[in-house]
Design a protein around this motif. Structure first.
Motif, PDB file in Angstrom:
ATOM      1  N   GLU A  36      29.077  87.013  64.283  1.00 14.34           N
ATOM      2  CA  GLU A  36      28.621  85.637  64.288  1.00 14.34           C
ATOM      3  C   GLU A  36      27.152  85.602  63.840  1.00 14.34           C
ATOM      4  N   GLY A  66      23.840  75.972  60.822  1.00 17.89           N
ATOM      5  CA  GLY A  66      24.937  76.369  61.699  1.00 17.89           C
ATOM      6  C   GLY A  66      24.451  77.367  62.730  1.00 17.89           C
ATOM      7  N   SER A  67      25.334  77.682  63.662  1.00 19.55           N
ATOM      8  CA  SER A  67      24.978  78.606  64.735  1.00 19.55           C
ATOM      9  C   SER A  67      26.094  79.617  64.934  1.00 19.55           C
ATOM     10  N   LYS A  68      25.861  80.544  65.844  1.00 14.95           N
ATOM     11  CA  LYS A  68      26.868  81.560  66.143  1.00 14.95           C
ATOM     12  C   LYS A  68      28.148  80.955  66.720  1.00 14.95           C
ATOM     13  N   ALA A  69      28.060  79.722  67.169  1.00 17.90           N
ATOM     14  CA  ALA A  69      29.239  79.066  67.728  1.00 17.90           C
ATOM     15  C   ALA A  69      30.222  78.636  66.637  1.00 17.90           C
ATOM     16  N   ASN A  70      29.730  78.467  65.396  1.00 14.32           N
ATOM     17  CA  ASN A  70      30.624  77.972  64.342  1.00 14.32           C
ATOM     18  C   ASN A  70      30.492  78.697  63.008  1.00 14.32           C
ATOM     19  N   THR A  71      29.725  79.787  62.963  1.00 12.22           N
ATOM     20  CA  THR A  71      29.498  80.487  61.695  1.00 12.22           C
ATOM     21  C   THR A  71      29.580  82.000  61.902  1.00 12.22           C
TER      22      THR A  71
END
Length: 327
Positions: free
Chosen positions: A19, A60-65
């Motif tokens: 992520e 974006g962030s680690k939650a969605n990328t």
């Protein structure tokens, strides 16, 4: 989702999966006199981005990328196909695709070459001789997935789509920086506005790409792709301007490729019109690694089940381009 599933199947490290955060920055080769970057540094900038940056925003962030390593992913998929279902990899050049009287594909002809060392009987020397051979492989399903060279299949299958390519350069730097992908809007010292991309990888390298060129796709195939070292140097200059850590990072690779494009800019995925057993998967531009697993699954479903069940590919049907060509 498929990439995350593949990471579980093969192992995150095997395909270079992790992520990541993603940010957009505005930068320039020459420091701005008016922008006091050091006094108003964005909290979204990772420590290693300490160069000539005047603006930053989050994408974006680690939650969605997340990211994968393209070579590691494709190698893992091919290894699995060989080990689990007995697939065979043949390195060569397609010399023909045959069809029967009903228009169904029957075989693929592949030309390969090998190198032979010949010892001279009267001298202490050897010569190298290339030996070419052609092999015909029976087939009831053929997938045209040759990137920007897919259009070459029109020599055997006239309804194959026309394809072109956009050339891009890239470099790989040896620099172990944090997991933030960077998308700069950057002004060079000579006033050009460019949009390179920087992708730190979990193996301690940074992939930097950009510097597009509108040049013809080499007719001889991937072996004809050349690297412009000046454009690669430009990319290193951008990285160095944005990060003092990358300024001293050694260059491990300089590369070039052609992004595959269709006539209308959309991917071409589906059954080839008028040819039973022929399928197409091309035209993904820069989104090939993102859309590749879903494309492969859709094509497999078409071959086995006669329809794509996992994703709707109706608007990507190759038939749309055949209609355009015959208007």
């Amino acid at each position: 989702m498929l990439h995350a599933e593949l990471a579980k199947t093969f192992g995150r490290e095997t395909i270079g999966y992790r992520e990541v955060d993603t940010i957009k920055v505005t930068g320039q080769a020459v420091p701005s006199r008016s922008a006091g970057r050091t006094s108003r540094r964005s909290t979204q900038l990772p420590d290693w981005l300490d160069g000539n940056i005047t603006a930053c925003s989050r994408l974006g962030s680690k939650a969605n990328t997340a990211q994968v390593h393209p070579q590691k992913l494709t190698t893992a998929l091919m290894n699995a196909a060989q080990q689990q279902v007995g697939a065979k990899v043949v390195i060569g050049t397609v010399a023909g695709i045959t069809t029967d009287s009903s228009g169904a594909v029957t075989s693929v002809k592949v030309s390969t070459s090998s190198t032979s060392l010949q010892q001279s009987p009267h001298a202490q020397s050897t010569t190298t001789e290339r030996i070419a051979s052609e092999q015909e492989y029976p087939a009831d399903a053929v997938v045209l997935a040759m990137g920007p060279w897919t259009g070459l299949a029109q020599a055997w299958l006239p309804t194959a789509p026309c394809t072109s390519g956009q050339k891009y350069h890239s470099i790989v730097l040896k620099g172990d920086v944090s997991d933030t992908a960077v998308f700069p809007s950057y002004k060079t010292a000579d006033g050009r506005s460019i949009e390179p991309e920087l992708y730190p990888r979990p193996d301690g390298t940074v992939y930097v790409c950009g510097e597009p060129q509108a040049v013809p796709v080499p007719a001889e195939g991937p072996s004809g792709v050349t690297v412009d070292t000046q454009l690669c140097s430009n990319l290193k200059g951008v990285a160095a301007s944005l990060s003092s850590q990358l300024a001293s990072a050694p260059v491990e690779a300089q590369q070039a490729c052609y992004l595959p494009l269709s006539e209308d800019g959309l991917p071409v995925i589906g059954k080839l019109p008028g040819v039973e057993g022929a399928y197409v998967a091309t035209g993904h531009s820069c989104w090939g690694i993102l859309n590749g697993p879903a494309t492969g699954q859709a094509i497999a479903e078409l071959i086995v089940c006669d329809r794509a069940k996992s994703v709707d590919i109706t608007e990507l049907d190759p038939a749309r381009l055949v209609v355009v060509k015959h208007r």
